[in-house]
Design a protein around this motif. Structure first.
Motif, mmCIF file in Angstrom:
data_model
loop_
_atom_site.group_PDB
_atom_site.id
_atom_site.type_symbol
_atom_site.label_atom_id
_atom_site.label_comp_id
_atom_site.label_asym_id
_atom_site.label_seq_id
_atom_site.Cartn_x
_atom_site.Cartn_y
_atom_site.Cartn_z
ATOM 1 N N HIS A 1 36.636 -6.599 -56.481
ATOM 2 C CA HIS A 1 36.772 -5.974 -57.941
ATOM 3 C C HIS A 1 35.836 -6.553 -58.894
ATOM 4 C CE1 HIS A 1 39.765 -7.305 -55.077
ATOM 5 N NE2 HIS A 1 40.115 -6.073 -56.048
ATOM 6 N N LEU B 1 46.354 0.666 -67.544
ATOM 7 C CA LEU B 1 47.500 0.973 -66.771
ATOM 8 C C LEU B 1 49.280 0.550 -66.280
ATOM 9 C CD1 LEU B 1 45.412 1.062 -63.591
ATOM 10 C CD2 LEU B 1 46.647 2.956 -65.035
ATOM 11 N N VAL C 1 41.012 0.638 -55.412
ATOM 12 C CA VAL C 1 40.553 0.908 -56.676
ATOM 13 C C VAL C 1 38.584 -0.133 -57.075
ATOM 14 C CG1 VAL C 1 39.840 0.493 -59.675
ATOM 15 C CG2 VAL C 1 42.419 0.933 -58.670
ATOM 16 N N SER C 2 38.885 -1.265 -55.890
ATOM 17 C CA SER C 2 38.147 -2.222 -56.064
ATOM 18 C C SER C 2 36.777 -1.092 -55.563
ATOM 19 C CB SER C 2 38.210 -3.022 -54.586
ATOM 20 O OG SER C 2 38.732 -2.952 -53.816
ATOM 21 N N ILE D 1 39.949 9.401 -68.876
ATOM 22 C CA ILE D 1 39.710 8.465 -67.883
ATOM 23 C C ILE D 1 39.516 8.361 -66.858
ATOM 24 C CG2 ILE D 1 41.927 7.616 -66.924
ATOM 25 C CD1 ILE D 1 41.857 4.951 -67.119
ATOM 26 N N THR E 1 39.493 7.915 -60.496
ATOM 27 C CA THR E 1 39.187 8.138 -59.023
ATOM 28 C C THR E 1 37.949 8.683 -58.921
ATOM 29 O OG1 THR E 1 41.964 8.423 -59.522
ATOM 30 C CG2 THR E 1 40.962 8.804 -57.402
ATOM 31 N N TYR F 1 50.336 9.569 -59.606
ATOM 32 C CA TYR F 1 49.257 9.509 -60.298
ATOM 33 C C TYR F 1 49.642 7.893 -61.232
ATOM 34 C CZ TYR F 1 51.263 11.873 -64.503
ATOM 35 O OH TYR F 1 51.744 12.171 -65.567
HETATM 36 C C1 LIG Z 1 46.190 -2.139 -55.308
HETATM 37 C C2 LIG Z 1 45.428 -2.472 -56.357
HETATM 38 C C3 LIG Z 1 47.164 -3.068 -56.471
HETATM 39 C C4 LIG Z 1 45.100 -3.791 -56.641
HETATM 40 O O1 LIG Z 1 44.767 -4.176 -55.138
HETATM 41 P P1 LIG Z 1 43.932 -5.437 -54.640
HETATM 42 O O2 LIG Z 1 44.548 -5.945 -53.179
HETATM 43 O O3 LIG Z 1 42.183 -4.450 -54.722
HETATM 44 O O4 LIG Z 1 43.591 -6.529 -55.478
HETATM 45 P P2 LIG Z 1 44.519 -7.486 -55.542
HETATM 46 O O5 LIG Z 1 43.950 -8.931 -54.968
HETATM 47 O O6 LIG Z 1 45.770 -7.939 -55.786
HETATM 48 O O7 LIG Z 1 44.290 -7.975 -57.121
HETATM 49 C C5 LIG Z 1 42.440 -8.702 -58.079
HETATM 50 C C6 LIG Z 1 43.060 -9.258 -59.187
HETATM 51 O O8 LIG Z 1 43.590 -8.250 -59.919
HETATM 52 C C7 LIG Z 1 44.541 -8.374 -60.802
HETATM 53 N N1 LIG Z 1 45.449 -7.309 -60.721
HETATM 54 C C8 LIG Z 1 45.689 -6.991 -60.013
HETATM 55 N N2 LIG Z 1 47.193 -6.108 -60.009
HETATM 56 C C9 LIG Z 1 47.130 -6.789 -61.220
HETATM 57 C C10 LIG Z 1 48.069 -6.034 -62.530
HETATM 58 N N3 LIG Z 1 48.524 -4.650 -61.783
HETATM 59 N N4 LIG Z 1 47.422 -6.625 -63.947
HETATM 60 C C11 LIG Z 1 46.940 -7.117 -63.915
HETATM 61 N N5 LIG Z 1 46.238 -8.089 -62.784
HETATM 62 C C12 LIG Z 1 46.276 -7.583 -61.362
HETATM 63 C C13 LIG Z 1 45.167 -9.598 -59.184
HETATM 64 O O9 LIG Z 1 46.217 -10.883 -60.058
HETATM 65 C C14 LIG Z 1 44.092 -10.305 -59.430
HETATM 66 O O10 LIG Z 1 43.398 -11.205 -59.706
HETATM 67 P P3 LIG Z 1 43.023 -13.027 -59.354
HETATM 68 O O11 LIG Z 1 41.489 -12.249 -58.678
HETATM 69 O O12 LIG Z 1 44.058 -13.935 -58.773
HETATM 70 O O13 LIG Z 1 42.274 -13.833 -60.586
HETATM 71 C C15 LIG Z 1 45.269 -1.777 -57.580
HETATM 72 O O14 LIG Z 1 44.142 -1.687 -56.691
HETATM 73 C C16 LIG Z 1 45.740 -0.735 -57.874
HETATM 74 O O15 LIG Z 1 46.823 -0.786 -58.641
HETATM 75 N N6 LIG Z 1 45.697 0.567 -57.338
HETATM 76 C C17 LIG Z 1 46.329 1.814 -58.050
HETATM 77 C C18 LIG Z 1 45.045 2.252 -58.482
HETATM 78 C C19 LIG Z 1 45.167 3.568 -59.568
HETATM 79 O O16 LIG Z 1 46.405 3.222 -59.740
HETATM 80 N N7 LIG Z 1 45.004 4.038 -59.992
HETATM 81 C C20 LIG Z 1 45.599 5.224 -60.657
HETATM 82 C C21 LIG Z 1 44.691 6.196 -61.344
HETATM 83 S S1 LIG Z 1 44.484 6.725 -62.927
HETATM 84 C C22 LIG Z 1 45.268 8.391 -62.199
HETATM 85 O O17 LIG Z 1 45.977 8.518 -62.122
HETATM 86 C C23 LIG Z 1 45.764 9.146 -63.796
HETATM 87 C C24 LIG Z 1 46.180 8.732 -65.344
HETATM 88 S S2 LIG Z 1 46.059 9.814 -66.508
HETATM 89 O O18 LIG Z 1 44.559 10.367 -66.413
HETATM 90 O O19 LIG Z 1 47.048 10.260 -66.878
#
Ligand SMILES: CC(C)(COP(=O)(O)OP(=O)(O)OC[C@H]1O[C@@H](n2cnc3c(N)ncnc32)[C@H](O)[C@@H]1OP(=O)(O)O)[C@@H](O)C(=O)NCCC(=O)NCCSC(=O)CCS(=O)O
Length: 385
Positions: A180, A241, A136-137, A125, A128, A367
């Protein structure tokens, strides 16, 4: 340990099958994989034949149709011996089975899932970027529509298993200035012209798995490779996620259990002041606290997994998913640190596995979203009501 699968014969058999395979095929090479930072490809068919790589592929596409509970059981069992190798469990969930099941088209499911179901194909995936981690935005990689294609340009970093993956689920910006709502996701074959796999940095832990830089230069993919609607990529990423983060909790429980197993054995065998160190109450207290914390995390893990299996679209899924990821990984960090302490100076050496467990636990707090971000998700959900 408490048996969280005690009421289900099938789950007990499933767990015991994996436990036997781990004892035979994983535990003997776990230290070597870490020391050489290299995992033998021969493990792929072993995990594929047990249906573990493709565990979340639905039965109608030839997969095992496994549940999140099963994925967590498998992840816990394998991580108890090798966290690196545990990345073969559900290795196609986050980038293929889950997104296609929940957001893909019938045509995409028909095209990719039967191949994934064979358990020989790995995927990755691509979220990043150098300047885009927690936020992520802020994704800068672009996908511009050009006739029937999208043309992708940009860079990704830390991409787990990119060196072995046949496909990447790539997140890119399809419209400027929309935050977003300007992000979309695409299936990109890794052998597409213009995809370049860079190096994998040397890491503290998770050694044996590569986390590569990736470069995309005018990579052309057909519009049919768009997964979900254009502009819905951010929310789809969050959705995937949410469904996968408990498996980080499961790996954390496995790592902690492995460290406790080692600490227990050492406490019985190592003698000081003429007796085994396990006779000393301060050591006993550490062992007891480790066990309490592991059991608490394990109980929450399987409660959350069962909750998500019952209703993956429940509005409280993000909150509980983030809770178990955070609780279990913080627990694993503490337990593995204490396991090193039980070993004393010997725990600081590579001769024993506890320093590896401690190094591996650290990344579980980072992560799939740092534990600070998880707490933000939990608190926002609580305050929203
Ligand atoms: C930091 C974040 C949680 C998002 O924060 P934001 O402030 O940018 O966004 P919000 O205003 O909170 O949300 C916008 C929009 O999306 C909806 N939303 C947000 N989070 C979730 C969720 N977990 N589930 C469902 N919906 C969600 C929120 O309700 C808003 O909707 P509306 O507009 O109100 O309708 C986010 O950016 C975040 O999670 N960041 C962490 C990134 C991350 O996990 N990265 C990992 C990358 S993958 C990896 O690590 C490797 C994997 S591997 O290969 O094994």
């Amino acid at each position: 340990m408490l048996d969280t699968t005690e009421y289900d014969e099938d789950l007990i058999m499933f767990r015991d099958t994996i436990r036997r395979m781990v004892e035979k095929d994983v535990a003997p090479i776990a230290a070597k994989i870490d020391q050489e930072d290299d995992m033998p490809h021969s493990l792929v068919p072993i995990f594929g034949d047990l249906g573990l790589i493709q565990i979340m592929v639905p039965e109608e596409y030839g997969g095992p149709g496994g549940t999140l509970t099963m994925a967590c059981i498998a992840k816990e069992e394998v991580s108890r011996a090798s966290f690196a190798v545990s990345h073969l469990v559900g290795a196609t969930s986050i980038a293929m089975a889950l997104p296609l099941t929940h957001y893909g088209t019938d045509a995409q499911r028909q095209k990719y899932l039967p191949e994934i179901a064979e358990g020989r194909t790995l995927t990755c995936i691509g979220l990043t970027e150098p300047q885009t981690g927690s936020d992520v935005s802020g994704i800068k990689t672009t996908a511009k529509r050009d006739g029937d294609d999208y043309v992708i340009n940009g860079q990704k970093v830390f991409i787990t298993k990119a060196d072995q993956a046949k496909y990447i689920l790539l997140f890119a910006r399809t419209s400027e200035g929309k935050g977003h709502d300007g992000i979309s996701s695409f299936i990109v074959p890794m052998d597409s012209p213009g995809v370049k796999i860079g190096g994998s940095p040397k890491k503290m832990g998770l050694r044996g798995i590569k986390n590569c830089d990736l470069f995309f230069e005018n990579v052309r993919v057909p519009a049919e490779n768009l997964v979900g609607e254009e502009g819905q990529g951010f929310k789809n990423a969050m959705g995937v996620l949410n469904l996968n983060r408990p498996t980080v909790g499961a790996a954390s429980v496995g790592i902690a259990q492995g460290a406790l197993d080692a600490a227990m054995a050492y406490a019985k065998e190592r003698e000081q002041f003429g007796q085994p160190i396990g006779n000393f109450q301060l050591v006993q207290a550490m062992l007891a606290d480790m066990a309490i914390q592991i059991e608490a995390a394990r109980a929450l893990l399987y409660k959350v997994a069962a909750f998500i299996d019952r209703d993956p679209t429940h509005p409280q899924v993000p909150m509980y998913s983030s809770m178990i990821k955070t609780f279990a990984s913080d627990m694993a960090m503490k337990v593995t640190t204490d396991a090193v302490q039980v070993f004393g100076g010997a725990g600081y050496l590579q001769d024993h596995p506890v320093e590896r467990y401690m190094r591996d636990a650290k990344v579980c707090q980072i992560y799939e979203g740092t534990n600070q971000i998880q707490r933000l998700i939990i608190a926002r959900a609580m305050l929203k009501g």
